[in-house]
Design an enzyme around this catalytic site. Structure first.
Site, mmCIF file in Angstrom:
data_model
loop_
_atom_site.group_PDB
_atom_site.id
_atom_site.type_symbol
_atom_site.label_atom_id
_atom_site.label_comp_id
_atom_site.label_asym_id
_atom_site.label_seq_id
_atom_site.Cartn_x
_atom_site.Cartn_y
_atom_site.Cartn_z
ATOM 1 N N ASP A 92 0.623 -1.140 -0.097
ATOM 2 C CA ASP A 92 -0.016 -0.056 -0.049
ATOM 3 C C ASP A 92 0.903 1.221 -0.130
ATOM 4 O O ASP A 92 1.740 1.521 0.883
ATOM 5 C CB ASP A 92 -0.850 -0.199 1.423
ATOM 6 N N HIS A 114 -4.912 14.118 -9.998
ATOM 7 C CA HIS A 114 -5.165 12.655 -10.128
ATOM 8 C C HIS A 114 -4.053 12.474 -11.536
ATOM 9 O O HIS A 114 -3.602 11.076 -11.511
ATOM 10 C CB HIS A 114 -6.578 12.206 -10.620
ATOM 11 N N GLU A 167 -4.250 2.077 -5.054
ATOM 12 C CA GLU A 167 -2.800 2.386 -4.578
ATOM 13 C C GLU A 167 -2.192 0.789 -4.017
ATOM 14 O O GLU A 167 -0.966 0.831 -3.496
ATOM 15 C CB GLU A 167 -2.396 3.347 -3.858
#
Length: 397
Positions: A260, A273, A303
């Site tokens: 992560d 973004h 992610e």
């Protein structure tokens, strides 16, 4: 020369080939990923099953025609090899019901293709010793068409050039052996037969490559994440299920890494973004370039990434983590390094019963790493490896 170049360009465009990698994928299967291999195996086994069942029924059924028009001494010998061939086809059809596996699919296709040339050679030898006339002569000529039937069957399988040739060359050699002229009068017929066979082989090769290229395109769109180039979650679940079953059956280790990216939301909120997508692409590329060749990298969501490490115990998984930390995951827009919180779970050491529990355990350890300060990995037994520590050890501090 210009005409040949135009033909070449037209050919590769008709196959949807625009890069050298795409061309290599049609020549060899070495770069094919697990999703395409499993899909090809399923398709090949289903088609081998269909043809094997058809042949298992039709081969002995043709004996009725043999009995009606051929001498008893001939049809009785042919009946024996027909029954043996039918039994062989039935066994092959039964084997295709096993779980799709590319090696198994190749072996079953090879076995199916081998039966007909062998049947052809045996029947040709038996028929050659007989004096036939009328309808019996016509039936004898039908047996000579069997290799052409198998070449036509090859057009229905998605095969790379190397695979197609491995199946086609033995069939071609069998025909060369059977039609080899014993006197000058037979040369013309032998040449025409071989020329027709070569023509069919060319058509079959093009048909097989077309199917393979289409399958590569479709599986790629369905199995890989467009942004990162990683396996999609759906394709990743199939691989996790398969690798977990293999690990349990073989009692070999299987590790997964749950990534992560740290503070990724802040990148999207602050820089947009598009910048976040760039960070994701770089990080995913770094991971793919660092893991082992046979490992699978999955975009699990947002992610979050999962890396599947077949046959890797927890120590080898730690080594992979260290390599990834040393290689880095790129930089954030402010120039600071991208880091991740990582959890490891290993089938044997953690005594896991299904792949879902393995993912959940790795996910739990990832959250433990995140709650302990991020930029670290929590492995089997709670072992912690910090990003900074790995870099310092590499630098010799």
């Amino acid at each position: 020369m210009k005409y040949l170049v135009k033909m070449y360009i037209s050919l590769i465009e008709s196959l949807g080939i625009y890069t050298t990698d795409q061309l290599y994928e049609l020549i060899s299967t070495k770069q094919h990923g697990m999703p395409i291999s499993r899909h090809r195996a399923a398709v090949m086994q289903s088609r081998v099953f269909f043809f094997s069942v058809i042949f298992a029924v039709l081969v002995p059924a043709w004996s009725v025609i043999d009995i009606l028009y051929l001498p008893q001494a001939l049809w009785s010998e042919l009946l024996l090899i027909r029954l043996l061939a039918a039994a062989s086809f039935a066994v092959i059809a039964w084997q295709t019901r096993r779980e799709p596996d590319l090696m198994l699919a190749r072996m079953l296709l090879a076995a199916m293709l081998a039966i007909t040339p062998l049947f052809y050679l045996l029947s040709d030898q038996i028929i050659a010793d007989q004096q036939l006339g009328g309808t019996a002569t016509i039936l004898a000529e039908v047996y000579a068409l069997l290799p052409f039937v198998m070449v036509a069957g090859l057009t229905l399988f998605p095969l790379a050039i190397s695979e197609f040739l491995s199946y086609a060359v033995p069939i071609f050699l069998v025909v060369v052996y059977s039609v080899y002229p014993e006197n000058p009068a037979e040369i013309a017929e032998a040449v025409s037969t071989l020329w027709l066979l070569i023509l069919l082989l060319g058509v079959g090769l093009f048909a097989s490559m077309t199917q393979l290229r289409y399958m590569l395109s479709q599986v790629s769109h369905a199995s890989y994440d467009i942004l990162t180039g990683m396996l999609s979650r759906r394709a990743g679940i199939e691989i996790l299920e398969l690798q977990f079953r293999l690990a349990l059956m073989s009692e070999k280790p299987l590790s997964i890494l749950y990534f992560d990216l740290d503070n990724f939301k802040a990148i999207n909120d602050t820089y947009g973004h598009d910048t976040g997508d760039t960070v994701l692409r770089v990080a995913s590329q770094q991971i793919r370039d660092t893991v082992r060749k046979g490992d699978s990298v999955i975009r699990w969501g947002g992610e979050e990434f999962i890396v599947v490490l077949p046959t890797a115990d927890h120590k080898e998984a730690n080594d992979v983590i260290t390599r990834i930390m040393l290689a880095g995951l790129g930089n954030r827009p402010d120039g600071s390094p991208v880091t991740a919180s990582i959890g490891i779970a290993e089938v044997q050491q953690d005594r896991l019963k299904d792949w879902k529990s393995q993912v959940e355990l790795a996910d739990h350890r990832m959250y433990t790493a995140k709650s302990n300060g991020r930029a670290r990995c929590i492995g089997v037994g709670g072992q912690s490896t910090e990003w900074v520590t790995a870099l310092e050890q590499s630098a010799g501090f």
